[in-house]
Scaffold this motif. Structure first.
Motif, short mmCIF file in Angstrom:
data_model
loop_
_atom_site.label_atom_id
_atom_site.label_comp_id
_atom_site.label_asym_id
_atom_site.label_seq_id
_atom_site.Cartn_x
_atom_site.Cartn_y
_atom_site.Cartn_z
N LYS A 1 16.55 34.30 -25.47
CA LYS A 1 16.49 35.60 -24.79
C LYS A 1 15.04 36.02 -24.61
CE LYS A 1 20.73 37.29 -24.12
NZ LYS A 1 21.43 36.02 -24.08
N ILE A 2 14.82 36.79 -23.53
CA ILE A 2 13.53 37.44 -23.28
C ILE A 2 13.82 38.92 -23.04
CG2 ILE A 2 11.63 37.73 -21.63
CD1 ILE A 2 11.73 34.71 -21.15
N ARG A 3 13.04 39.79 -23.65
CA ARG A 3 13.15 41.23 -23.40
C ARG A 3 11.74 41.81 -23.21
NH1 ARG A 3 17.42 40.16 -22.18
NH2 ARG A 3 19.45 40.79 -23.01
N TRP A 4 11.57 42.56 -22.13
CA TRP A 4 10.28 43.19 -21.84
C TRP A 4 10.16 44.52 -22.59
CZ3 TRP A 4 6.43 41.02 -18.93
CH2 TRP A 4 6.77 39.93 -18.10
N LEU A 5 8.94 44.85 -22.99
CA LEU A 5 8.67 46.18 -23.51
C LEU A 5 8.11 47.03 -22.37
CD1 LEU A 5 8.83 44.49 -26.17
CD2 LEU A 5 7.14 46.05 -27.10
N PRO A 6 8.32 48.35 -22.39
CA PRO A 6 7.76 49.19 -21.32
C PRO A 6 6.24 49.08 -21.30
CG PRO A 6 9.29 50.43 -22.68
CD PRO A 6 9.05 49.13 -23.37
N GLN A 7 5.66 49.11 -20.11
CA GLN A 7 4.22 48.94 -19.98
C GLN A 7 3.50 50.22 -20.41
OE1 GLN A 7 2.94 47.78 -16.09
NE2 GLN A 7 0.87 47.26 -16.74
N GLN A 8 2.54 50.09 -21.33
CA GLN A 8 1.79 51.24 -21.83
C GLN A 8 0.35 51.24 -21.32
OE1 GLN A 8 3.52 53.33 -23.50
NE2 GLN A 8 5.19 52.22 -24.46
N ASN A 9 -0.15 50.07 -20.94
CA ASN A 9 -1.54 49.97 -20.46
C ASN A 9 -1.60 48.84 -19.43
OD1 ASN A 9 -1.46 47.63 -22.05
ND2 ASN A 9 -2.34 48.70 -23.81
N ALA A 10 -2.77 48.29 -19.21
CA ALA A 10 -2.91 47.26 -18.18
C ALA A 10 -2.20 45.96 -18.55
CB ALA A 10 -4.38 46.99 -17.91
N ALA A 11 -1.95 45.74 -19.83
CA ALA A 11 -1.31 44.49 -20.28
C ALA A 11 0.21 44.64 -20.27
CB ALA A 11 -1.80 44.12 -21.67
N TYR A 12 0.88 43.49 -20.28
CA TYR A 12 2.35 43.46 -20.37
C TYR A 12 2.74 42.84 -21.71
CZ TYR A 12 1.96 43.92 -15.26
OH TYR A 12 1.64 44.34 -13.99
N PHE A 13 3.86 43.29 -22.27
CA PHE A 13 4.34 42.74 -23.53
C PHE A 13 5.80 42.33 -23.40
CE2 PHE A 13 0.73 45.27 -24.77
CZ PHE A 13 0.15 44.55 -25.80
N LEU A 14 6.13 41.17 -23.96
CA LEU A 14 7.53 40.74 -23.97
C LEU A 14 7.88 40.09 -25.29
CD1 LEU A 14 7.82 37.38 -23.54
CD2 LEU A 14 7.26 37.98 -21.21
#
Length: 443
Positions: free
Chosen positions: A94-107
């Motif tokens: 599974k992959i789940r994205w976290l909401p974007q808080q800054n210029a970077a992306y987190f998953l």
């Protein structure tokens, strides 16, 4: 269902040559981020490929919506558990994205045992003019340094970096089947066959066990957890589904260990339909909250059901995905296809459901008009910007020209994983080792 959903245009497809495809190339999960600008896929080889949506240009307005490869990285490697003499495969479950808080992306990505938090960031400048290092990075002799330099940032070609920020391991005895990020964005849960653990995204060495259905004697085991998900806006509520066809809704405010559910959603079995395969085909392979949080969608082997969380007695709606396979259950049992785990997704407005089937078919059900359509994702009909024609399966009697016989369906071609853009009618469909992206017909 309106005409736009019946005839969808292929926006792009990412095809790997079947001749060179290996087991590692088979896509095992697909997920859009919260804006739909990024789409991530994981495969059996432990790789994550992130696609980014093309920005609209005045010269080519129709290119808006095309997805191109943004970043590729190896998320998990094969491991070996020496204590249990077990091989831990690298397949991304599974992959789940976290909401974007800054210029970077987190998953978050997970295999059978370990969840990892990845940071995906861009770099288009590099520092130059160090005092203690030369331009190649070698340490300089301090005696040769005669002046103090101020390092400067120089432009460079855009580089997308993926770095693991957290590794959450050693918390699951059994195989992880799902992960879900909480609406507080501080915690997430990971679920295996018998337990659900709650993690803080900042803490890797400790998790809290919130569901444990493991019996004292494993010989008494009658059901396993198949999927779990947090409510989209109530951080204390989550659901999990079981192999017995039941869905349990739990409230973390009632107790630390949520073994006693708040609500149980279960449909009584029709005795006239009882057969040897009843228990297998009633196992729920996926459960999803609607975006509104009011409804639950579940997928078992033959149907998709929509439940109102305020009504436990029976599903609000039941949609037959491939009822023509009911007569084929014996052969599907023999070739193990009856154990396939199909996922299901909502569209952005919770009005249309989508799930996969065999022969590279996928099904859509419009909840308002009660119309449904079968579409096919395959190389033969996937020329860019081509229009998909609805497909029909002939069960018996005379077969029409545009129909396909149920006996000629290819059960090795199956669509288990799909995703729907959160705001637009753009869908991603994984067919074995190929990813297809379709969008509504645009003039």
């Amino acid at each position: 269902m309106d005409e736009e959903i019946d005839t969808r245009k292929i926006n792009n497809s990412f095809l790997r040559d079947h001749n060179y495809a290996t087991e590692a190339d088979i896509i095992s999960t697909v997920e859009f981020n919260s804006t739909g600008e990024l789409l991530a896929t994981g495969d059996k080889g432990g790789r994550v490929v992130v696609f980014q949506r093309e920005q609209e240009s005045k010269n080519q307005p129709h290119r808006r919506g095309e997805y191109n490869v943004y970043s590729t990285f190896q998320s998990h490697e094969p491991e070996f558990d020496y204590l249990k003499s077990l091989e831990i495969e690298e397949k991304i479950n599974k992959i789940r994205w976290l909401p974007q808080q800054n210029a970077a992306y987190f998953l978050l990505s997970t295999n059978d045992k370990t969840v990892k938090l990845w940071k995906i960031s861009e770099r288009d400048k590099r520092p130059e003019g160090y005092n203690l290092k030369d331009e190649e990075g070698r340490i300089r002799d301090p005696t040769t340094i005669t002046a103090l330099r101020v390092p400067v940032l120089r432009p460079m070609d855009l580089m997308v970096e993926a770095t693991p920020r957290r590794i959450f391991s050693n918390a699951h005895t059994y195989h992880i089947n799902s992960i879900s990020v909480n609406s507080d964005y501080e915690t997430y849960m990971s679920t295996d066959d018998l337990r659900i653990n709650l993690w803080n995204l900042e803490i890797t060495n400790r998790s809290f066990n919130i569901v444990d259905i493991k019996p004292a004697n494993m010989e008494e085991l009658t059901e396993v957890i198949t999927a779990a998900e947090f409510h989209p806006n109530q951080c204390n509520t989550f659901v999990y589904s079981s192999s017995k066809g039941s869905i349990r809704l739990c409230d973390m405010r009632t107790s630390a260990l949520c073994d006693n559910h708040s609500k149980l959603f279960e449909e009584p079995e029709d005795p006239s339909n009882r057969s040897f395969f009843s228990e297998i085909i009633s196992s729920i392979s996926d459960v999803k909250f609607s975006h509104s949080g009011r409804y639950l969608m579940t997928r078992d082997y033959l149907t998709v059901k929509v439940w109102d969380i305020n009504m436990e007695s029976k599903p609000l709606e039941t949609y037959q995905v491939h009822d023509y396979l009911r007569s084929k259950l014996c052969s599907l049992y023999e070739n193990d296809c009856i154990f396939d785990k199909f996922e299901c997704v909502w569209n952005g407005t919770d009005s249309v459901l989508m799930t996969g089937s065999y022969n590279n078919f996928f099904r859509m059900f419009d909840r308002n008009t009660k119309r449904d359509v079968t579409l096919e994702a395959s190389r033969e009909n996937s020329k860019p910007r081509a229009i998909l024609k609805p497909r029909k399966v002939c069960v018996g009697g005379k077969r029409r020209k545009d129909e396909i016989s149920v006996d000629s369906l290819d059960f090795s071609k199956k669509i288990l994983h799909t995703a729907w853009h959160p705001n637009e009618n753009i869908i991603a469909v994984a067919a074995t080792n190929n990813l297809y992206i379709f969008q509504d017909k645009v003039n």
